[in-house]
Design a protein around this motif. Structure first.
Motif, PDB file in Angstrom:
ATOM      1  N   SER A  83       0.845  -1.189   0.000  1.00 10.48           N
ATOM      2  CA  SER A  83       0.000   0.000   0.000  1.00 10.48           C
ATOM      3  C   SER A  83       0.889   1.251   0.000  1.00 10.48           C
ATOM      4  CB  SER A  83      -0.911   0.009   1.230  1.00 10.48           C
ATOM      5  OG  SER A  83      -0.140   0.010   2.414  1.00 10.48           O
ATOM      6  N   PRO A  84       0.390   2.386  -0.519  1.00  8.74           N
ATOM      7  CA  PRO A  84       1.207   3.593  -0.666  1.00  8.74           C
ATOM      8  C   PRO A  84       1.903   4.041   0.618  1.00  8.74           C
ATOM      9  CG  PRO A  84      -0.835   3.846  -1.880  1.00  8.74           C
ATOM     10  CD  PRO A  84      -0.959   2.559  -1.108  1.00  8.74           C
ATOM     11  N   GLU A  85       1.182   3.982   1.745  1.00 13.05           N
ATOM     12  CA  GLU A  85       1.804   4.448   2.990  1.00 13.05           C
ATOM     13  C   GLU A  85       2.970   3.565   3.424  1.00 13.05           C
ATOM     14  OE1 GLU A  85      -1.837   2.001   4.387  1.00 13.05           O
ATOM     15  OE2 GLU A  85      -1.234   3.273   2.701  1.00 13.05           O
ATOM     16  N   HIS A  86       2.930   2.300   3.032  1.00 12.46           N
ATOM     17  CA  HIS A  86       4.025   1.411   3.379  1.00 12.46           C
ATOM     18  C   HIS A  86       5.156   1.478   2.362  1.00 12.46           C
ATOM     19  CE1 HIS A  86       0.917  -0.980   5.876  1.00 12.46           C
ATOM     20  NE2 HIS A  86       1.563  -0.115   6.629  1.00 12.46           N
ATOM     21  N   VAL A  87       4.834   1.757   1.112  1.00 11.49           N
ATOM     22  CA  VAL A  87       5.866   1.944   0.091  1.00 11.49           C
ATOM     23  C   VAL A  87       6.739   3.148   0.448  1.00 11.49           C
ATOM     24  CG1 VAL A  87       6.285   2.615  -2.311  1.00 11.49           C
ATOM     25  CG2 VAL A  87       4.595   0.852  -1.796  1.00 11.49           C
ATOM     26  N   SER A  88       6.128   4.206   0.936  1.00  9.59           N
ATOM     27  CA  SER A  88       6.859   5.445   1.222  1.00  9.59           C
ATOM     28  C   SER A  88       7.434   5.505   2.641  1.00  9.59           C
ATOM     29  CB  SER A  88       5.947   6.657   1.004  1.00  9.59           C
ATOM     30  OG  SER A  88       4.826   6.602   1.876  1.00  9.59           O
ATOM     31  N   ALA A  89       7.035   4.586   3.516  1.00  8.32           N
ATOM     32  CA  ALA A  89       7.521   4.629   4.905  1.00  8.32           C
ATOM     33  C   ALA A  89       9.040   4.468   4.946  1.00  8.32           C
ATOM     34  CB  ALA A  89       6.863   3.521   5.720  1.00  8.32           C
ATOM     35  N   PRO A  90       9.752   5.341   5.644  1.00  8.82           N
ATOM     36  CA  PRO A  90      11.224   5.293   5.697  1.00  8.82           C
ATOM     37  C   PRO A  90      11.730   4.264   6.701  1.00  8.82           C
ATOM     38  CG  PRO A  90      10.446   7.170   6.938  1.00  8.82           C
ATOM     39  CD  PRO A  90       9.220   6.542   6.338  1.00  8.82           C
ATOM     40  N   TRP A  91      11.510   2.997   6.390  1.00  8.08           N
ATOM     41  CA  TRP A  91      11.882   1.921   7.300  1.00  8.08           C
ATOM     42  C   TRP A  91      13.131   1.173   6.844  1.00  8.08           C
ATOM     43  CZ3 TRP A  91       6.276  -0.396   8.106  1.00  8.08           C
ATOM     44  CH2 TRP A  91       5.503   0.560   8.768  1.00  8.08           C
ATOM     45  N   ARG A  92      13.904   1.805   5.992  1.00  7.25           N
ATOM     46  CA  ARG A  92      15.218   1.293   5.569  1.00  7.25           C
ATOM     47  C   ARG A  92      16.278   2.138   6.259  1.00  7.25           C
ATOM     48  NH1 ARG A  92      17.680   2.693  -0.293  1.00  7.25           N
ATOM     49  NH2 ARG A  92      19.661   1.549  -0.193  1.00  7.25           N
ATOM     50  N   PHE A  93      17.275   1.476   6.850  1.00  6.56           N
ATOM     51  CA  PHE A  93      18.293   2.184   7.613  1.00  6.56           C
ATOM     52  C   PHE A  93      19.687   1.739   7.167  1.00  6.56           C
ATOM     53  CE2 PHE A  93      14.498   1.553  10.162  1.00  6.56           C
ATOM     54  CZ  PHE A  93      14.188   2.855  10.536  1.00  6.56           C
ATOM     55  N   ALA A  94      20.623   2.699   7.136  1.00  8.46           N
ATOM     56  CA  ALA A  94      21.986   2.399   6.693  1.00  8.46           C
ATOM     57  C   ALA A  94      22.999   3.226   7.484  1.00  8.46           C
ATOM     58  CB  ALA A  94      22.126   2.681   5.202  1.00  8.46           C
ATOM     59  N   VAL A  95      24.216   2.723   7.534  1.00  5.99           N
ATOM     60  CA  VAL A  95      25.302   3.432   8.204  1.00  5.99           C
ATOM     61  C   VAL A  95      25.713   4.625   7.346  1.00  5.99           C
ATOM     62  CG1 VAL A  95      27.675   3.284   9.051  1.00  5.99           C
ATOM     63  CG2 VAL A  95      26.123   1.336   9.334  1.00  5.99           C
ATOM     64  N   ALA A  96      25.670   5.807   7.923  1.00  6.55           N
ATOM     65  CA  ALA A  96      26.027   7.021   7.187  1.00  6.55           C
ATOM     66  C   ALA A  96      27.510   7.005   6.817  1.00  6.55           C
ATOM     67  CB  ALA A  96      25.708   8.253   8.025  1.00  6.55           C
ATOM     68  N   GLY A  97      27.804   7.428   5.590  1.00  4.81           N
ATOM     69  CA  GLY A  97      29.185   7.528   5.140  1.00  4.81           C
ATOM     70  C   GLY A  97      29.845   6.211   4.806  1.00  4.81           C
ATOM     71  N   CYS A  98      29.086   5.133   4.793  1.00  7.96           N
ATOM     72  CA  CYS A  98      29.644   3.810   4.530  1.00  7.96           C
ATOM     73  C   CYS A  98      29.411   3.426   3.067  1.00  7.96           C
ATOM     74  CB  CYS A  98      29.006   2.776   5.447  1.00  7.96           C
ATOM     75  SG  CYS A  98      29.590   1.089   5.172  1.00  7.96           S
ATOM     76  N   PRO A  99      30.447   2.971   2.348  1.00  7.51           N
ATOM     77  CA  PRO A  99      30.262   2.566   0.944  1.00  7.51           C
ATOM     78  C   PRO A  99      29.573   1.212   0.800  1.00  7.51           C
ATOM     79  CG  PRO A  99      32.520   2.197   1.602  1.00  7.51           C
ATOM     80  CD  PRO A  99      31.868   2.898   2.755  1.00  7.51           C
ATOM     81  N   TRP A 100      29.488   0.457   1.882  1.00 14.42           N
ATOM     82  CA  TRP A 100      28.888  -0.880   1.832  1.00 14.42           C
ATOM     83  C   TRP A 100      27.373  -0.787   2.041  1.00 14.42           C
ATOM     84  CZ3 TRP A 100      32.021  -5.197   0.859  1.00 14.42           C
ATOM     85  CH2 TRP A 100      33.390  -4.920   0.813  1.00 14.42           C
ATOM     86  N   VAL A 101      26.711  -0.060   1.158  1.00 15.16           N
ATOM     87  CA  VAL A 101      25.268   0.145   1.190  1.00 15.16           C
ATOM     88  C   VAL A 101      24.740  -0.019  -0.225  1.00 15.16           C
ATOM     89  CG1 VAL A 101      23.407   1.800   1.638  1.00 15.16           C
ATOM     90  CG2 VAL A 101      25.360   1.666   3.193  1.00 15.16           C
ATOM     91  N   SER A 102      23.606  -0.682  -0.383  1.00  9.25           N
ATOM     92  CA  SER A 102      23.073  -0.974  -1.710  1.00  9.25           C
ATOM     93  C   SER A 102      22.350   0.232  -2.319  1.00  9.25           C
ATOM     94  CB  SER A 102      22.115  -2.171  -1.641  1.00  9.25           C
ATOM     95  OG  SER A 102      20.948  -1.830  -0.913  1.00  9.25           O
ATOM     96  N   ALA A 103      22.078   0.136  -3.586  1.00 12.36           N
ATOM     97  CA  ALA A 103      21.306   1.165  -4.291  1.00 12.36           C
ATOM     98  C   ALA A 103      19.807   0.938  -4.048  1.00 12.36           C
ATOM     99  CB  ALA A 103      21.625   1.100  -5.784  1.00 12.36           C
ATOM    100  N   PRO A 104      18.999   2.006  -4.165  1.00 10.71           N
ATOM    101  CA  PRO A 104      19.398   3.393  -4.433  1.00 10.71           C
ATOM    102  C   PRO A 104      19.808   4.120  -3.153  1.00 10.71           C
ATOM    103  CG  PRO A 104      17.017   3.251  -4.326  1.00 10.71           C
ATOM    104  CD  PRO A 104      17.528   1.850  -4.150  1.00 10.71           C
ATOM    105  N   ARG A 105      20.761   5.022  -3.276  1.00 14.29           N
ATOM    106  CA  ARG A 105      21.236   5.778  -2.113  1.00 14.29           C
ATOM    107  C   ARG A 105      20.599   7.155  -2.015  1.00 14.29           C
ATOM    108  NH1 ARG A 105      27.616   4.639  -1.005  1.00 14.29           N
ATOM    109  NH2 ARG A 105      27.647   2.411  -1.457  1.00 14.29           N
TER     110      ARG A 105
END
Length: 232
Positions: free
Chosen positions: A193-215
């Motif tokens: 659903s749209p609200e779940h597609v847009s929910a910012p529930w993906r988290f990554a280490v800032a400044g780390c190159p070992w993160v997948s796309a899209p950034r």
């Protein structure tokens, strides 16, 4: 890692993680007994260990109850049963008939929530990782993507339900928390659903190159935590 030539900062980071490895302890079941949205950012910097392979978690996604992107929406089945078990177990499923996706079950029995491990940084066992991945690179492309994590750890669906807090097999170890965290929408869930597609529930280490796309969809997480930028 000593073999990297991508910048002095990365080398120092790898050395710090390896020094702390000998002092790391297996995290107890109580560590996982929280909402997956709270657990997800706390997993960043923690260590996954199987045999000689140790990976530092650099990117995750939270999947919650009543989440139209979560497998829990199907209820308890032979595949999703571990998802509804106690927190601290692995939930491994096959995607596209080939990729093994590692999730760490969150919360309590019957909730149906987990955190997907999207990307990691190698700490030890590089040769084994490369052999399992059938790729000789030591660049981030080696481990940026959830299917790559399952392959690097040599997982199959038989690992689903495995307790991560017991010695041997697959373990989750304590590790240093990152100085900064990025957050953004999850990847590949256009069916939700749209609200779940847009929910910012993906988290990554800032400044780390070992993160997948899209950034480009990732932005700095507020210091007060993920609940300040989503509807609970």
């Amino acid at each position: 890692m000593e073999r990297r030539r991508e910048g002095e900062g990365e080398v120092k980071l790898g050395l710090v993680v390896r020094r702390s490895l000998s002092e790391s302890t297996i995290l107890p079941p109580s560590f996982f007994a929280s909402d997956s949205l709270d657990l997800a950012p706390r997993l960043l910097g923690k260590l996954l260990r199987r045999d000689d392979v140790v990976l530092r978690i650099t990117e995750v996604e939270a999947y919650r109850p009543n989440d139209t992107a979560c497998h829990g929406r199907f209820g308890v089945t032979s595949r999703t049963a571990p998802l509804f078990g106690p927190g601290g177990h692995a939930y491994v499923y096959m995607c596209y008939g080939m990729h093994m996706m590692l999730n760490l079950v969150a919360d309590n029995v019957g909730v149906g929530a987990a955190v997907l491990i999207r990307s990691c940084e190698p700490v030890s066992g590089l040769a084994t990782i490369q052999q399992r991945r059938k790729n000789t690179t030591d660049k981030p492309i080696l481990l940026t993507g959830p299917g790559k994590i399952g392959q690097a750890l040599g997982l199959s669906t038989k690992w689903s339900g495995h307790p991560l807090y017991e010695p041997g097999g697959l373990e989750l170890l304590n590790g240093s928390s990152p100085e900064g965290i990025l957050a953004g929408p999850r990847v590949g869930i256009s069916y939700a659903s749209p609200e779940h597609v847009s929910a910012p529930w993906r988290f990554a280490v800032a400044g780390c190159p070992w993160v997948s796309a899209p950034r480009k969809t990732l932005t700095t997480l507020a210091a007060t935590g993920p609940r300040t930028i989503i509807k609970a």
